[in-house]
Design a protein around this motif. Sequence first.
Motif, short mmCIF file in Angstrom:
data_model
loop_
_atom_site.label_atom_id
_atom_site.label_comp_id
_atom_site.label_asym_id
_atom_site.label_seq_id
_atom_site.Cartn_x
_atom_site.Cartn_y
_atom_site.Cartn_z
N ASP A 76 54.85 44.17 44.26
CA ASP A 76 54.40 45.57 44.09
C ASP A 76 52.95 45.45 44.76
O ASP A 76 52.05 44.88 44.30
CB ASP A 76 54.22 46.35 42.59
N TRP A 77 52.75 46.46 45.83
CA TRP A 77 51.31 46.36 46.60
C TRP A 77 50.21 47.01 45.73
O TRP A 77 50.44 48.20 45.21
CB TRP A 77 51.38 47.09 47.87
N VAL A 78 49.12 46.52 45.85
CA VAL A 78 47.68 46.79 45.10
C VAL A 78 46.68 46.62 46.20
O VAL A 78 46.60 45.88 46.61
CB VAL A 78 47.34 46.32 43.84
N ALA A 79 45.83 47.71 46.36
CA ALA A 79 44.82 47.66 46.97
C ALA A 79 43.64 46.91 46.58
O ALA A 79 43.33 47.14 45.41
CB ALA A 79 44.14 49.18 47.26
N LEU A 80 42.79 46.27 47.27
CA LEU A 80 41.79 45.25 46.93
C LEU A 80 40.78 46.13 46.16
O LEU A 80 40.29 45.64 45.22
CB LEU A 80 41.27 44.39 48.02
N ARG A 81 40.41 47.28 46.75
CA ARG A 81 39.39 48.09 46.21
C ARG A 81 39.61 48.52 44.62
O ARG A 81 38.73 48.76 43.98
CB ARG A 81 39.21 49.36 46.93
N SER A 82 40.74 48.50 44.21
CA SER A 82 41.45 48.86 42.85
C SER A 82 40.98 47.60 41.86
O SER A 82 41.09 47.88 40.79
CB SER A 82 42.57 49.42 42.78
N LEU A 83 40.94 46.25 42.33
CA LEU A 83 40.85 45.26 41.66
C LEU A 83 39.25 44.98 41.23
O LEU A 83 38.66 45.25 42.10
CB LEU A 83 41.60 44.15 42.38
N PRO A 84 39.28 44.39 39.87
CA PRO A 84 37.89 43.88 39.56
C PRO A 84 37.52 42.74 40.52
O PRO A 84 38.46 42.13 41.04
CB PRO A 84 38.00 43.51 38.35
N SER A 85 36.12 42.54 40.85
CA SER A 85 35.82 41.38 41.91
C SER A 85 36.39 40.15 41.27
O SER A 85 36.46 39.20 42.02
CB SER A 85 34.44 41.62 42.01
N HIS A 86 36.37 40.00 39.95
CA HIS A 86 36.46 38.67 39.68
C HIS A 86 38.07 38.15 39.94
O HIS A 86 38.15 37.08 39.87
CB HIS A 86 36.47 38.65 38.02
N PRO A 114 39.65 38.74 43.37
CA PRO A 114 39.54 37.82 44.54
C PRO A 114 38.48 36.85 44.45
O PRO A 114 38.94 35.50 45.10
CB PRO A 114 39.06 38.94 45.56
N LEU A 115 37.51 36.77 43.49
CA LEU A 115 36.58 35.60 43.46
C LEU A 115 37.30 34.37 42.86
O LEU A 115 36.97 33.52 43.35
CB LEU A 115 35.40 36.22 42.62
N SER A 116 38.15 34.70 41.87
CA SER A 116 38.91 33.73 41.31
C SER A 116 39.94 32.93 42.24
O SER A 116 40.08 31.97 42.24
CB SER A 116 39.82 34.13 40.05
N ALA A 117 40.62 33.85 43.30
CA ALA A 117 41.34 33.57 44.29
C ALA A 117 40.55 32.43 45.26
O ALA A 117 41.30 31.44 45.60
CB ALA A 117 42.06 34.53 45.15
N ALA A 118 39.52 32.71 45.68
CA ALA A 118 38.59 32.02 46.48
C ALA A 118 38.11 30.78 45.71
O ALA A 118 38.18 29.73 46.31
CB ALA A 118 37.41 32.87 47.04
#
Length: 215
Positions: A50-60, A62-66
């Motif tokens: 299920d697709w979710v836009a990055l802007r709807s996610l808390p910054s932690h 994508p930061l956790s993915a990085a």
Amino acid sequence: MRRLLRRSAKPVAIGLAAVVALVLILRFVPPVTNLYQLSESWRLGGIERDWVALRSLPSHVPLSAAAAEDANFCVHWGFDLDAIRTAVAGGARRGASTVSQQTAKNVFLWQDRSWVRKGLEVGFTVLIEALWSKRRIMEVYLNVAEFDEGVFGIEAAARHYYGVAAADLSRAQAARLMAVLPDPKRRSPAASGRSRQIAQGADTLAVDGRGFCLL
């Protein structure tokens, strides 16, 4: 030979233009599926995604993915040369693949290891780095990564493991999910010892500036 080269130049140019056009389209449109998802859907009788836009996610998230997969994601141009040198020096067979490279492979290519696939991966990585923003690369990565057998994308993973939307993931939950990468079939968020390090790494990226493109 010259005649053969002239005849082959046009189809090659058309093929390259089509590839560039596809990459450019996917800058704005979510990928419908990929080869691996198709094969897993056939094998399992269906998959969760299920697709979710990055802007709807808390910054932690994508930061956790990085922090888990590519700490220098925001500052390299698709290839982490320092990580590559370290991996080569240590004789490692993996460990230097960036989020950009993994996205290129997951979206456009197949999973097995070969020099042909690796060469194409380099080309697609250059293209997405040139035509997509860093945030778009991370957005696509989070939506196509496999988090369990037949579970693709952070939204499906959040609901599968924790029964919440990806937008509601806590810092600890996000770190646990990223801890299963890149081997989700053998790792579990509940059993991974990496999650604390990932959570700390995410905080560090936010503080030292290396995660600027994800904030």
